[in-house]
Design a protein around this motif. Sequence first.
Motif, PDB file in Angstrom:
ATOM      1  N   VAL A   1       0.829  -1.208   0.000  1.00  0.00           N
ATOM      2  CA  VAL A   1       0.000   0.000   0.000  1.00  0.00           C
ATOM      3  C   VAL A   1       0.867   1.264   0.000  1.00  0.00           C
ATOM      4  N   THR A   2       2.141   1.129   0.311  1.00  0.00           N
ATOM      5  CA  THR A   2       3.060   2.258   0.182  1.00  0.00           C
ATOM      6  C   THR A   2       3.387   2.524  -1.278  1.00  0.00           C
ATOM      7  N   HIS A   3       3.492   1.459  -2.071  1.00  0.00           N
ATOM      8  CA  HIS A   3       3.934   1.594  -3.461  1.00  0.00           C
ATOM      9  C   HIS A   3       2.841   1.302  -4.480  1.00  0.00           C
ATOM     10  N   GLY A   4       1.592   1.317  -4.049  1.00  0.00           N
ATOM     11  CA  GLY A   4       0.496   1.063  -4.974  1.00  0.00           C
ATOM     12  C   GLY A   4      -0.805   0.894  -4.227  1.00  0.00           C
ATOM     13  N   ALA A   5      -1.741   0.197  -4.846  1.00  0.00           N
ATOM     14  CA  ALA A   5      -3.058   0.026  -4.231  1.00  0.00           C
ATOM     15  C   ALA A   5      -3.696  -1.264  -4.717  1.00  0.00           C
ATOM     16  N   PHE A   6      -4.471  -1.881  -3.840  1.00  0.00           N
ATOM     17  CA  PHE A   6      -5.311  -3.012  -4.223  1.00  0.00           C
ATOM     18  C   PHE A   6      -6.622  -2.455  -4.772  1.00  0.00           C
ATOM     19  N   VAL A   7      -7.065  -3.007  -5.894  1.00  0.00           N
ATOM     20  CA  VAL A   7      -8.257  -2.505  -6.573  1.00  0.00           C
ATOM     21  C   VAL A   7      -9.245  -3.657  -6.752  1.00  0.00           C
ATOM     22  N   GLU A   8     -10.473  -3.442  -6.280  1.00  0.00           N
ATOM     23  CA  GLU A   8     -11.513  -4.446  -6.442  1.00  0.00           C
ATOM     24  C   GLU A   8     -12.419  -4.066  -7.600  1.00  0.00           C
ATOM     25  N   ASP A   9     -12.665  -5.018  -8.519  1.00  0.00           N
ATOM     26  CA  ASP A   9     -13.533  -4.728  -9.662  1.00  0.00           C
ATOM     27  C   ASP A   9     -14.994  -4.997  -9.324  1.00  0.00           C
ATOM     28  N   ALA A  10     -15.858  -4.751 -10.274  1.00  0.00           N
ATOM     29  CA  ALA A  10     -17.291  -4.866 -10.041  1.00  0.00           C
ATOM     30  C   ALA A  10     -17.711  -6.289  -9.707  1.00  0.00           C
ATOM     31  N   ALA A  11     -16.929  -7.266 -10.174  1.00  0.00           N
ATOM     32  CA  ALA A  11     -17.261  -8.673  -9.925  1.00  0.00           C
ATOM     33  C   ALA A  11     -16.660  -9.190  -8.624  1.00  0.00           C
ATOM     34  N   GLY A  12     -15.965  -8.333  -7.897  1.00  0.00           N
ATOM     35  CA  GLY A  12     -15.353  -8.742  -6.643  1.00  0.00           C
ATOM     36  C   GLY A  12     -13.931  -9.238  -6.772  1.00  0.00           C
ATOM     37  N   GLY A  13     -13.386  -9.238  -7.983  1.00  0.00           N
ATOM     38  CA  GLY A  13     -11.997  -9.653  -8.175  1.00  0.00           C
ATOM     39  C   GLY A  13     -11.034  -8.596  -7.665  1.00  0.00           C
ATOM     40  N   LEU A  14      -9.861  -9.023  -7.223  1.00  0.00           N
ATOM     41  CA  LEU A  14      -8.874  -8.109  -6.646  1.00  0.00           C
ATOM     42  C   LEU A  14      -7.620  -8.099  -7.499  1.00  0.00           C
ATOM     43  N   SER A  15      -7.116  -6.905  -7.771  1.00  0.00           N
ATOM     44  CA  SER A  15      -5.854  -6.755  -8.493  1.00  0.00           C
ATOM     45  C   SER A  15      -4.986  -5.755  -7.753  1.00  0.00           C
ATOM     46  N   TYR A  16      -3.732  -5.671  -8.176  1.00  0.00           N
ATOM     47  CA  TYR A  16      -2.806  -4.722  -7.550  1.00  0.00           C
ATOM     48  C   TYR A  16      -2.240  -3.814  -8.624  1.00  0.00           C
ATOM     49  N   ASP A  17      -2.329  -2.513  -8.388  1.00  0.00           N
ATOM     50  CA  ASP A  17      -1.774  -1.512  -9.300  1.00  0.00           C
ATOM     51  C   ASP A  17      -0.622  -0.805  -8.607  1.00  0.00           C
ATOM     52  N   ALA A  18       0.559  -0.942  -9.176  1.00  0.00           N
ATOM     53  CA  ALA A  18       1.720  -0.250  -8.615  1.00  0.00           C
ATOM     54  C   ALA A  18       1.667   1.231  -8.987  1.00  0.00           C
ATOM     55  N   SER A  19       2.195   2.056  -8.117  1.00  0.00           N
ATOM     56  CA  SER A  19       2.239   3.490  -8.360  1.00  0.00           C
ATOM     57  C   SER A  19       3.252   3.809  -9.448  1.00  0.00           C
ATOM     58  N   PRO A  20       3.090   4.959 -10.116  1.00  0.00           N
ATOM     59  CA  PRO A  20       4.128   5.388 -11.068  1.00  0.00           C
ATOM     60  C   PRO A  20       5.483   5.482 -10.376  1.00  0.00           C
ATOM     61  N   GLY A  21       6.504   4.983 -11.028  1.00  0.00           N
ATOM     62  CA  GLY A  21       7.844   5.011 -10.449  1.00  0.00           C
ATOM     63  C   GLY A  21       8.156   3.834  -9.556  1.00  0.00           C
ATOM     64  N   ALA A  22       7.212   2.873  -9.444  1.00  0.00           N
ATOM     65  CA  ALA A  22       7.424   1.715  -8.567  1.00  0.00           C
ATOM     66  C   ALA A  22       7.720   0.449  -9.370  1.00  0.00           C
TER      67      ALA A  22
ATOM     68  N   ILE B   1      -5.192 -13.820   1.485  1.00  0.00           N
ATOM     69  CA  ILE B   1      -4.775 -14.674   0.374  1.00  0.00           C
ATOM     70  C   ILE B   1      -5.042 -13.977  -0.951  1.00  0.00           C
ATOM     71  N   ARG B   2      -6.192 -13.327  -1.081  1.00  0.00           N
ATOM     72  CA  ARG B   2      -6.486 -12.597  -2.319  1.00  0.00           C
ATOM     73  C   ARG B   2      -5.414 -11.540  -2.590  1.00  0.00           C
ATOM     74  N   ARG B   3      -4.985 -10.867  -1.553  1.00  0.00           N
ATOM     75  CA  ARG B   3      -3.957  -9.838  -1.727  1.00  0.00           C
ATOM     76  C   ARG B   3      -2.633 -10.445  -2.179  1.00  0.00           C
ATOM     77  N   MET B   4      -2.249 -11.582  -1.586  1.00  0.00           N
ATOM     78  CA  MET B   4      -0.998 -12.218  -1.998  1.00  0.00           C
ATOM     79  C   MET B   4      -1.085 -12.682  -3.463  1.00  0.00           C
ATOM     80  N   LEU B   5      -2.226 -13.218  -3.860  1.00  0.00           N
ATOM     81  CA  LEU B   5      -2.412 -13.639  -5.255  1.00  0.00           C
ATOM     82  C   LEU B   5      -2.365 -12.432  -6.186  1.00  0.00           C
ATOM     83  N   ALA B   6      -2.988 -11.329  -5.781  1.00  0.00           N
ATOM     84  CA  ALA B   6      -2.970 -10.126  -6.614  1.00  0.00           C
ATOM     85  C   ALA B   6      -1.549  -9.590  -6.782  1.00  0.00           C
ATOM     86  N   LEU B   7      -0.779  -9.591  -5.713  1.00  0.00           N
ATOM     87  CA  LEU B   7       0.609  -9.131  -5.801  1.00  0.00           C
ATOM     88  C   LEU B   7       1.435 -10.036  -6.711  1.00  0.00           C
TER      89      LEU B   7
END
Length: 560
Positions: free
Chosen positions: A217-238, A400-406
């Motif tokens: 969460v320091t270098h990006g964010a976890f994002v949940e989509d409309a279907a409940g799926g979780l992904s990770y988006d790294a910040s610019p420069g990360a 676990i969802r967060r680890m899979l997303a990362l």
Amino acid sequence: MLPSIAFVGAGPTTIYTLHALLEQARTPFDLTIFERQGSVGKGTPYRPGWNDPAMLSNIASGEIPPLEESLFDWLSRQPPERLGKLRIAPADIDERTFYPRVALGEYFYDQFRLLLARAEQAGATVTVRTHSLVTDAVAGADGMRLIFKNRRGELVEETFDHVVLATGHQWPAEPEVRPGYFLSPWPASALAQVPACSIGIRGSSLSAIDAAVALAVTHGAFVEDAAGGLSYDASPGADAFHMTMLSRKGLLPEADFYFPIPYEPLSFCTAEAVEALVSAEVDDLLDRSFSLFKKELAAADPDYARAVALEDADMETFCDRYFAQRIESDPFAWAKLNLAEAERNYARHHTVAWRYAILRMHEVIELLVPHLNDEDFERFSRLLKPVFVDDYATVPHESIRRMLALHEAGKLDVRAVGEDYRIDSHKPQAGAVLDVGAETIHFPVFIEATGQRALAAKDFPFPSLREQGIVRDVPQTGKSGPRRGIVIDDEFHPVSPDIPADQLFCLSLPFLMGRHPFVQGITSAHAMGQVVGGELAAAIGACRARNPSLRSAEQGLALS
């Protein structure tokens, strides 16, 4: 004068002990709480700043023993604004939900305030000393003398009839002990300064997940989509941000599984059966107890017993078979399948019998640990303990969802290093160097995240108790075996002929982990609190019997 009680530390262990004391006491008393932080009740595991708001507890709401009210009831009466600050949606309040650590801290803070008010209303005198660091404790004929530094920095002494040491986990105040090398992932605020680079994390269980989430969460964010799926988006420069978890087996913890609350009774591996073996003083205590374990497991889940060939397995063989299939699998592929299974079972309220049997047996098998010889204690610690820990230390599905997303974002890997590896944090460069096999890898940042380790008497934070011989290590025949902690009895008294048994209680977790290898978390705080709270109530009751003048102070007393 009223009997006096002091608690050193003001986290959940003190809260549950005080709750048990108030439930049982019939005599007023003087109560003093010492806390080095500025507020009481939250404890290290649930304090803001020490924990990132994204960090989740690994205990469901319904498993938390209630205090003045249950966590569910407390959450249900909170205004939406407070729930929003705690990142809890009103619709998500449920007995099976896992909440942010800081939310539990708020719950314990409120419960502590209610308990202190209850104590005062029942006739106890209450003194809370925040910003007060107890630096020593000295046993004497007139009681236990505590030496502490008050909020003005002055050294002060006070003497008490009964003292409870509940200092909790023991971590360095500044985790970055060398450039880029962190002895622990706490406080989480220290990880906010870690740059986007290749980061090594020793461990792959809850503490390591906490570290990974704080960094993510320091270098990006976890994002949940409309279907409940979780992904990770790294910040610019990360782009350079990447974490590698290192563990002997290279496994992630499994997802929390559904089981009935409270526990259903066991049939064969019971407390009575284990206590009978202990009383019989058999030489093969561990192996006989393992036979009870096998019998219980086979009865609970015959299909699992056949799958691991349990009937002909000794302890070493079973423990190898328990982990074998996961070790042969990719940790993230296994985690994905296991998460899907756990979610299905929650939806159906289906319990996996073998998992539930092992979960219930860990508290029973713990009863024999103080009675094991050093050789069997080493076998238990190396073989059976990891099985129990793996089974009960499952983590929230969201973790676990967060680890899979990362991992899917290319930001996290898990690596098995086995037993023959070396971490060197004393190189000229920052961080640490991993030597494993013929490979050498430099991590500019390296974080130790294997959780609290058992500590020896030499690490005890109150030196006079060591010097007086009141706090000492459990004797061991060898020097290389796992630590067995300090000498205490079943009521958590340090065993010493030099002080009354009820003068001192030690509930400081790192020093209990040899005798109580599974002593972690809220349920342990509750169990220990029940024991020590009862002991304190009995002690002040005995004081009443010796001092009839106290009886007049009890008129109208209704502590419970």
